[in-house]
Design a protein around this motif. Structure first.
Motif, PDB file in Angstrom:
ATOM      1  N   UNK A 245       0.852  -1.185   0.000  1.00 36.89           N
ATOM      2  CA  UNK A 245       0.000   0.000   0.000  1.00 36.89           C
ATOM      3  C   UNK A 245       0.890   1.238   0.000  1.00 36.89           C
ATOM      4  N   UNK A 246       0.564   2.203  -0.845  1.00 36.38           N
ATOM      5  CA  UNK A 246       1.409   3.390  -0.951  1.00 36.38           C
ATOM      6  C   UNK A 246       1.279   4.253   0.297  1.00 36.38           C
ATOM      7  N   UNK A 247       2.301   5.045   0.614  1.00 35.29           N
ATOM      8  CA  UNK A 247       2.232   5.917   1.793  1.00 35.29           C
ATOM      9  C   UNK A 247       1.033   6.857   1.766  1.00 35.29           C
ATOM     10  N   UNK A 248       0.735   7.454   0.621  1.00 33.94           N
ATOM     11  CA  UNK A 248      -0.391   8.383   0.535  1.00 33.94           C
ATOM     12  C   UNK A 248      -1.722   7.668   0.762  1.00 33.94           C
ATOM     13  N   UNK A 249      -1.867   6.450   0.218  1.00 35.67           N
ATOM     14  CA  UNK A 249      -3.103   5.693   0.427  1.00 35.67           C
ATOM     15  C   UNK A 249      -3.246   5.275   1.888  1.00 35.67           C
ATOM     16  N   UNK A 250      -2.131   4.921   2.510  1.00 34.99           N
ATOM     17  CA  UNK A 250      -2.165   4.535   3.914  1.00 34.99           C
ATOM     18  C   UNK A 250      -2.573   5.730   4.775  1.00 34.99           C
ATOM     19  N   UNK A 251      -2.021   6.884   4.473  1.00 38.90           N
ATOM     20  CA  UNK A 251      -2.366   8.096   5.195  1.00 38.90           C
ATOM     21  C   UNK A 251      -3.852   8.419   5.037  1.00 38.90           C
ATOM     22  N   UNK A 252      -4.351   8.314   3.826  1.00 43.25           N
ATOM     23  CA  UNK A 252      -5.759   8.632   3.559  1.00 43.25           C
ATOM     24  C   UNK A 252      -6.696   7.704   4.324  1.00 43.25           C
ATOM     25  N   UNK A 253      -6.349   6.423   4.384  1.00 41.44           N
ATOM     26  CA  UNK A 253      -7.192   5.469   5.099  1.00 41.44           C
ATOM     27  C   UNK A 253      -7.236   5.791   6.594  1.00 41.44           C
ATOM     28  N   UNK A 254      -6.096   6.164   7.175  1.00 41.05           N
ATOM     29  CA  UNK A 254      -6.070   6.489   8.605  1.00 41.05           C
ATOM     30  C   UNK A 254      -6.913   7.727   8.902  1.00 41.05           C
ATOM     31  N   UNK A 255      -6.865   8.706   8.017  1.00 40.46           N
ATOM     32  CA  UNK A 255      -7.641   9.928   8.226  1.00 40.46           C
ATOM     33  C   UNK A 255      -9.146   9.662   8.193  1.00 40.46           C
ATOM     34  N   UNK A 256      -9.548   8.595   7.481  1.00 41.81           N
ATOM     35  CA  UNK A 256     -10.967   8.254   7.426  1.00 41.81           C
ATOM     36  C   UNK A 256     -11.514   7.844   8.793  1.00 41.81           C
ATOM     37  N   UNK A 257     -10.631   7.381   9.671  1.00 36.49           N
ATOM     38  CA  UNK A 257     -11.085   6.886  10.975  1.00 36.49           C
ATOM     39  C   UNK A 257     -11.289   8.002  11.998  1.00 36.49           C
ATOM     40  N   UNK A 258     -10.856   9.216  11.693  1.00 39.85           N
ATOM     41  CA  UNK A 258     -10.895  10.274  12.699  1.00 39.85           C
ATOM     42  C   UNK A 258     -12.314  10.665  13.088  1.00 39.85           C
ATOM     43  N   UNK A 259     -13.215  10.832  12.108  1.00 39.42           N
ATOM     44  CA  UNK A 259     -14.600  11.202  12.419  1.00 39.42           C
ATOM     45  C   UNK A 259     -15.269  10.142  13.282  1.00 39.42           C
ATOM     46  N   UNK A 260     -15.014   8.886  12.983  1.00 42.19           N
ATOM     47  CA  UNK A 260     -15.575   7.798  13.795  1.00 42.19           C
ATOM     48  C   UNK A 260     -15.049   7.862  15.221  1.00 42.19           C
ATOM     49  N   UNK A 261     -13.773   8.203  15.361  1.00 45.71           N
ATOM     50  CA  UNK A 261     -13.157   8.251  16.694  1.00 45.71           C
ATOM     51  C   UNK A 261     -13.753   9.363  17.539  1.00 45.71           C
ATOM     52  N   UNK A 262     -14.029  10.513  16.914  1.00 51.11           N
ATOM     53  CA  UNK A 262     -14.596  11.639  17.652  1.00 51.11           C
ATOM     54  C   UNK A 262     -15.951  11.280  18.237  1.00 51.11           C
ATOM     55  N   UNK A 263     -16.712  10.489  17.502  1.00 51.44           N
ATOM     56  CA  UNK A 263     -18.067  10.130  17.932  1.00 51.44           C
ATOM     57  C   UNK A 263     -18.136   8.777  18.635  1.00 51.44           C
ATOM     58  N   UNK A 264     -16.993   8.147  18.842  1.00 49.85           N
ATOM     59  CA  UNK A 264     -16.973   6.825  19.468  1.00 49.85           C
ATOM     60  C   UNK A 264     -17.411   6.905  20.934  1.00 49.85           C
ATOM     61  N   UNK A 265     -18.026   5.834  21.404  1.00 53.87           N
ATOM     62  CA  UNK A 265     -18.447   5.775  22.807  1.00 53.87           C
ATOM     63  C   UNK A 265     -17.227   5.799  23.710  1.00 53.87           C
ATOM     64  N   UNK A 266     -17.271   6.635  24.712  1.00 47.61           N
ATOM     65  CA  UNK A 266     -16.114   6.790  25.602  1.00 47.61           C
ATOM     66  C   UNK A 266     -16.324   5.996  26.888  1.00 47.61           C
ATOM     67  N   UNK A 267     -16.621   4.729  26.701  1.00 46.59           N
ATOM     68  CA  UNK A 267     -16.756   3.795  27.817  1.00 46.59           C
ATOM     69  C   UNK A 267     -15.821   2.630  27.574  1.00 46.59           C
ATOM     70  N   UNK A 268     -15.221   2.164  28.656  1.00 48.79           N
ATOM     71  CA  UNK A 268     -14.225   1.109  28.536  1.00 48.79           C
ATOM     72  C   UNK A 268     -14.457   0.060  29.611  1.00 48.79           C
TER      73      UNK A 268
END
Length: 291
Positions: free
Chosen positions: A63-86
């Motif tokens: 996987x190219x560096x730019x594609x890897x970077x783009x995929x990781x950035x896709x997870x940020x919105x999900x993380x912001x709204x993720x349940x904060x219970x552990x």
């Protein structure tokens, strides 16, 4: 919180939630790194979480560096709204404060310290505004701690104090690192406490020692037969002060395979903690006391 993405050589991407440690940054980092792991991206070799960040190692031929970077950035919105219970565990860790072994080490390396005239505990108590070492020790063990990261050396936990930020203990590292630190020393550097899993060099202030083995490469310790590392990120720790007699008793039990760490299953809710720190900590410690 501004997330920073950066390349680390040809095979790594570093994702930093914040320049300073906070539980909000930890939970966002945890959500993003878990999402990256669950996505099973072709070419990802390893995901390494830290206090308020994580690093991904990948194969650039897959996987190219730019594609890897783009995929990781896709997870940020999900993380912001993720349940904060552990769902996690609270663990009692016995600590022999002012023990003879770390004291001997403290005195051997005074020329590397900010204040050669006293001990690490003397210095830590003074710069944090405590009237005595005893009052400082009580502040260190009276509230629970959150394991935000395990690493640096195998099995070493970084522990973040679960109190209001203005009440957190802060102590700088030694001016020059030591060449020796006893195994299972309870140390402190910056805003983090830690437990040295092995004997070796170190720069954290030394406050005491635990008889409880937390890393066993040979997996001979009874409670480490399934995995050589005891702690995992998200664990909660309650330090329990003990004396020499109790230290010797626990150490003997660890050695003969009869020691069982006191552990209770708990749920840590970040929003609940932020709205009522004292009440949340009380509930956590009550779970341990109810065993």
């Amino acid at each position: 919180m501004k997330t920073r993405y950066s390349f680390g050589g040809d095979e790594h991407i570093f994702v930093e939630m914040d320049e300073e440690m906070s539980l909000d940054a930890f939970f966002k980092s945890l959500a993003m790194s878990n999402a990256a792991r669950d996505a099973k991206i072709d070419g990802v070799r390893e995901i390494c979480p830290a206090n308020a960040s994580f690093q991904v190692r990948y194969d650039p031929e897959t996987i190219s560096p730019d594609d890897m970077m783009a995929k990781l950035k896709e997870f940020e919105d999900k993380a912001v709204n993720a349940e904060k219970r552990l769902n996690t565990r609270i663990i009692e860790v016995p600590v022999y404060y002012q023990d003879p072994w770390t004291h001997d080490c403290v005195m051997r390396f005074r020329e590397r310290h900010q204040d050669p005239s006293g001990t690490d505990l003397d210095y830590a108590a003074r710069i944090n505004g405590y009237d005595s070492v005893e009052a400082f020790i009580e502040a260190h063990h009276s509230s629970p701690w959150f394991v935000s990261m395990v690493g640096f050396v195998s099995g070493l936990p970084f522990l973040y104090q679960l109190v209001e930020r203005e009440k957190q203990i802060e102590v700088p590292k030694y001016l020059k690192p030591r060449t020796d630190t006893p195994k299972q020393t309870v140390g402190y550097g910056g805003c983090f406490s830690c437990i040295y899993s092995v004997r070796g060099a170190g720069g954290y202030q030394m406050f005491g020692i635990t008889p409880m083995t937390i890393f066993d490469a040979d997996q001979e310790v009874s409670y480490l037969k399934d995995f050589m590392v005891f702690f995992r990120p998200g664990d909660i720790v309650k330090f329990n002060p003990i004396g020499r007699e109790e230290y010797d008793r626990i150490l003997k039990e660890v050695e003969n395979g009869t020691y069982k760490p006191r552990i209770a299953e708990v749920t840590f809710d970040l929003e609940e903690f932020n709205s009522d720190i004292e009440g949340t900590n009380h509930k956590l410690m009550e779970a341990l006391n109810g065993i």
